[in-house]
Design an enzyme around this catalytic site. Structure first.
Site, mmCIF file in Angstrom:
data_model
loop_
_atom_site.group_PDB
_atom_site.id
_atom_site.type_symbol
_atom_site.label_atom_id
_atom_site.label_comp_id
_atom_site.label_asym_id
_atom_site.label_seq_id
_atom_site.Cartn_x
_atom_site.Cartn_y
_atom_site.Cartn_z
ATOM 1 N N ASP A 120 24.287 3.587 29.651
ATOM 2 C CA ASP A 120 25.551 2.999 29.460
ATOM 3 C C ASP A 120 25.501 1.535 29.374
ATOM 4 O O ASP A 120 24.569 0.999 29.992
ATOM 5 C CB ASP A 120 26.788 3.475 30.344
ATOM 6 C CG ASP A 120 27.816 3.339 29.834
ATOM 7 O OD1 ASP A 120 28.451 3.096 28.617
ATOM 8 O OD2 ASP A 120 28.939 4.220 30.313
ATOM 9 N N ASP A 148 34.487 6.888 23.503
ATOM 10 C CA ASP A 148 35.215 7.211 24.679
ATOM 11 C C ASP A 148 36.743 7.998 24.215
ATOM 12 O O ASP A 148 37.455 8.676 25.231
ATOM 13 C CB ASP A 148 35.515 6.052 25.697
ATOM 14 C CG ASP A 148 34.595 5.593 26.548
ATOM 15 O OD1 ASP A 148 33.588 6.457 26.632
ATOM 16 O OD2 ASP A 148 34.558 4.774 27.008
HETATM 17 C C1 DGJ Z 1 32.116 4.307 29.715
HETATM 18 C C2 DGJ Z 1 31.594 5.800 28.982
HETATM 19 O O1 DGJ Z 1 31.709 5.776 27.598
HETATM 20 C C3 DGJ Z 1 32.118 6.848 29.564
HETATM 21 O O2 DGJ Z 1 31.903 8.150 29.098
HETATM 22 C C4 DGJ Z 1 31.587 6.809 31.174
HETATM 23 O O3 DGJ Z 1 30.377 7.181 31.200
HETATM 24 C C5 DGJ Z 1 31.950 5.374 31.992
HETATM 25 N N1 DGJ Z 1 31.695 4.438 31.089
HETATM 26 C C6 DGJ Z 1 31.634 5.462 33.097
HETATM 27 O O4 DGJ Z 1 31.957 4.213 33.787
#
Ligand code: DGJ
Length: 740
Positions: free
Chosen positions: A482, A552
């Site tokens: 991430d 997301d």
């Molecule tokens: C952002 C990601 O896109 C989410 O899926 C998740 O992993 C969060 N970060 C976790 O902090």
């Protein structure tokens, strides 16, 4: 371009080691030619010809890019443009392959340098060339100073997709500063009706397809954020009037770079379109000492007469067979479960084991624990940087959970965000100097975190060792990597002031280096590129990661248009899509579990729901649809995608169809937003089938009209089509046709 030669192109990023090719095919004998009498280079495949030549002044001039021409067909001669009146001298109006800023250039330069004596004029002329299989390297040199640029070309014999990059060398006796460096300038035929298609967005709203006419002046697509960004994606398509999804000329391209980038589109005075792309020149400066060189990223581009749908299909195939780490035959994406939406930071051994049990019941193949497992990570205020298992949440380390996941027949994946640090962390307390920042200036936080300066070798090596240890000590099959903020105050104060802006290049090279070396040390490891959703998706990161997190935003209806936009540039084979809870947190919209599944089954399926809240009925539905998905996933992930009805612009309907690469199966997904006024769902005419072959219907969800045959010819399904009985709000259907 063979698989190997693609890798050679990437290898031009000198700091990145290459990976051995999985397969190699010899390029067709006449793929690349140079005619010594006309000084014309041609790169040709059965579909595409690209030609450029050396004109009478010695400039490398673009001549032709379009459908295939025979070797005895005439090409335009390499002769400079006459210019226009006293205001537009010939050097600027001649379409050059790589125009440097010098002489009379008023359009976007591919290269701009500054010499220590104040001279900023650079005029590149042909010096020599080499041809090796499908690969051409043309060496240009300034007319008086020993600055050389090697332009590198490669063409993929299957798709006609070209790869271009530049290698800039300083052979003078003094340092010079590169202030702007593109990978390539692409020159398109003249036209006054071009449309530019590009992808823009923001967090939780990525992949919006923008379409606008190309007007005089520049259109700039860019990221100044240090990474690819949600804001714009480095992909473009240009079409003349009349081109649609199914037919008409398309020139398209994608830049393989995960840092700040820029693509500039502009018509010249003859209405020829110039597309220039590479490092973003904003705040850019790269000092080259005598003998030093700079490599640009690779800019891929292609042409098809087959409309935007065919342009996407060519890119999808190219990504699967030439770009992804497992190319040319990536394995199917496993169905995964991810804990994020169910637990957020509240992870612990018992809770994860319970979710793993439930995930295994529905056929999940990979269990991924998301954020919250390490350091003092109870929320997003602390812990990033401290990649040690939290002993309160996992008193015996990760081993018991991993063993349980394995016993359940799944492999184990873990979330990491290595490039970031919370100021409230042991790492930051020990190394406050490791973040991007300017001394004495504020450090702007995003999600309470700062960006580690990977350009520093000590930071790069630290991250590599921490991750290598984590992967060595635990049986981890998959990392979700991430990256949750953009750069601010991009200072690198350990360097001399004149070298600090190298950070834009060095950071990304270090990122690639870590990913590459982790893969080499752990050959079974798979990686997902995530950046708060789809903020870092490009052909550079895709070379080192097996899948990407699309957004997301997991609302299944929003996802239809997000996923539609994504597929213009990238294959559904990397497009992760989770089934999550209803009502969805994004819009508080309620949808059935079946609708949520069908939306996610258009890509690479994952489950991200809180399974502890599911009923027995939910488990049964999920198990059935996961089984169905496994029977069609190679078709969806690696087949040919037809966007039959777009969900864009408030359409009440949308539909996609995928045809397996061997033509034996096709899958149709159809969605209804909201029916009204007793209108029926539109009849769907399938595409890409063998008219003579017979196909048997299998219904996964929804209902076809009662007169629909159980079996019919490809001609029937394409010409007469299929009527789905969709009515109501947020309804969906999926049918499969298997060749008999
Ligand atoms: C952002 C990601 O896109 C989410 O899926 C998740 O992993 C969060 N970060 C976790 O902090």
């Amino acid at each position: 371009m063979t698989h190997r030669s693609t890798w050679l192109m990437f290898a031009f990023l000198a700091s990145i080691p290459t990976q051995a090719p999985a397969a190699e095919t010899a390029p067709a004998a006449d793929t690349v030619r140079y005619d010594g009498s006309t000084h014309i280079f041609t790169l040709s495949t059965p579909q595409v010809t690209y030609a450029f030549g050396v004109n009478e002044r010695g400039e490398l001039q673009s001549l032709y890019w379009g459908g295939h021409l025979n070797s005895d067909d005439p090409l335009p001669t390499a002769k400079s443009d006459t210019g226009s009146a006293s205001f537009d001298p010939s050097t600027g109006s001649t379409p050059q392959e790589y125009p440097a800023w010098g002489s009379a250039l008023y359009t976007e330069p591919a290269l701009k340098v500054s010499f220590p004596d104040g001279n900023r004029d650079l005029v590149l002329h042909y010096l020599s060339h080499t041809i090796n299989g499908s690969h051409v390297a043309v060496l240009l040199k300034d007319i008086s100073r020993d600055v050389r640029v090697e332009l590198r070309y490669d063409i993929d014999p299957d798709s006609g997709i070209l790869a271009r990059s530049a290698h800039i060398e300083n052979h003078t006796s003094k340092p010079l500063s590169v202030q702007q460096a593109a990978a390539a300038t692409w020159n398109l035929p003249a036209g006054n009706d071009y449309m530019l298609h590009s992808l823009s967005g923001r967090w939780a709203a990525e992949w919006h397809l923008d379409q606008r006419p190309v007007l005089p002046g520049q259109t700039v697509l860019e990221s100044r954020r240090g990474s690819t960004s949600h804001q714009n994606n480095p992909w473009f398509a240009l079409t003349p009037a009349g081109t649609g999804e199914d037919s008409g000329p398309v020139w398209f391209g994608a830049l393989a770079w995960s840092g700040s980038w820029r693509i500039t589109v502009e018509p010249d005075l003859r209405r020829r379109i110039r597309v220039t792309g590479g490092y973003n020149p904003f705040d850019f400066s790269y000092r080259l000492a005598p003998g030093e060189s700079l490599d640009t990223p690779v800019f891929f581009a292609g042409y098809t007469p087959g409309g935007l749908g065919e342009a996407s299909r060519l890119l999808h195939r190219f990504e699967l067979t030439h770009v992804l780490p497992q190319a040319p035959q990536p394995r199917a994406r496993p169905v995964l479960y991810n804990s994020w939406e169910a637990t957020e930071f509240n992870v612990n051994e018992a809770g994860q084991m319970k979710l793993a049990d439930m995930a295994a019941r529905i056929g999940v193949e990979r269990f991924v624990m998301d954020d919250g497992w390490f350091g003092a990570r109870d929320n997003d205020h602390a812990g990033l940087g401290d990649w040690v298992v939290n002993p309160r949440k996992f008193p015996h380390g990760l081993q018991p959970l991993i063993a349980k996941v394995h016993d359940l027949g799944m492999d184990f994946g873990l979330w990491v965000e290595p490039e970031m640090v919370n100021p409230d962390s042991a790492l930051y307390r020990k190394h406050p100097d490791w973040v991007l920042s300017f001394p004495g200036r504020p450090r702007t936080e995003g999600r309470n975190q700062l960006v580690l300066n990977l350009a520093r070798q000590d930071v790069r090596d630290h991250l590599f060792h921490v991750l290598d240890d984590l992967l060595t000590q635990n049986d981890i099959a998959f990392l979700k990597w991430d990256y949750n903020r953009n750069w601010t105050e991009p200072g690198w104060s350990e360097q001399k002031p004149e070298d600090q802006q190298r950070v834009y290049v060095a950071y990304v090279h270090s990122l690639y280096w870590i990913l590459q070396h982790l893969r080499e040390r752990h050959p079974k490891l798979e990686i997902e590129s995530c950046s708060g959703g789809g903020g870092r998706v490009d052909l550079g990161i895709m070379r080192l990661t097996d899948e990407v997190w699309t957004s997301d935003n997991t609302d299944p209806f929003d996802r239809l248009s997000i996923q539609d936009g994504f597929t213009y540039a990238y294959t559904p084979g990397v497009m992760m899509a989770w089934v999550t809870d209803s009502p969805n947190w994004v819009n508080q919209r309620s949808t059935s579990l079946e609708y949520r599944f069908l939306s996610s089954m258009q890509g690479s399926l994952g489950i991200g729901a809180d399974l502890t809240r599911w009923s027995d009925q939910d488990f049964q539905t999920a198990k059935r649809l996961v089984t169905d998905y496994k029977s069609i996933r190679m078709t969806v992930q690696q087949g040919l995608l037809y966007r039959l009805i777009s969900p864009r612009d408030g359409s009440p309907y949308s539909a996609t169809q995928s045809v397996s690469s061997d033509g034996a199966q096709t899958v149709l997904f159809a969605f209804l937003h909201s029916s009204s006024m007793l209108y029926p769902y539109p009849r769907i005419h399938l595409k890409g089938l063998d008219p003579q072959a017979r196909y048997r219907l299998r219904v996964l969800a929804g209902k076809p009209d009662e007169n629909t045959p159980k079996e019919a010819s490809g001609a029937y399904w394409m010409s007469d089509g299929i009527q789905l009985m969709l009515k109501g709000d947020f309804q969906a259907a999926a049918v499969v046709l298997d060749r008999t």
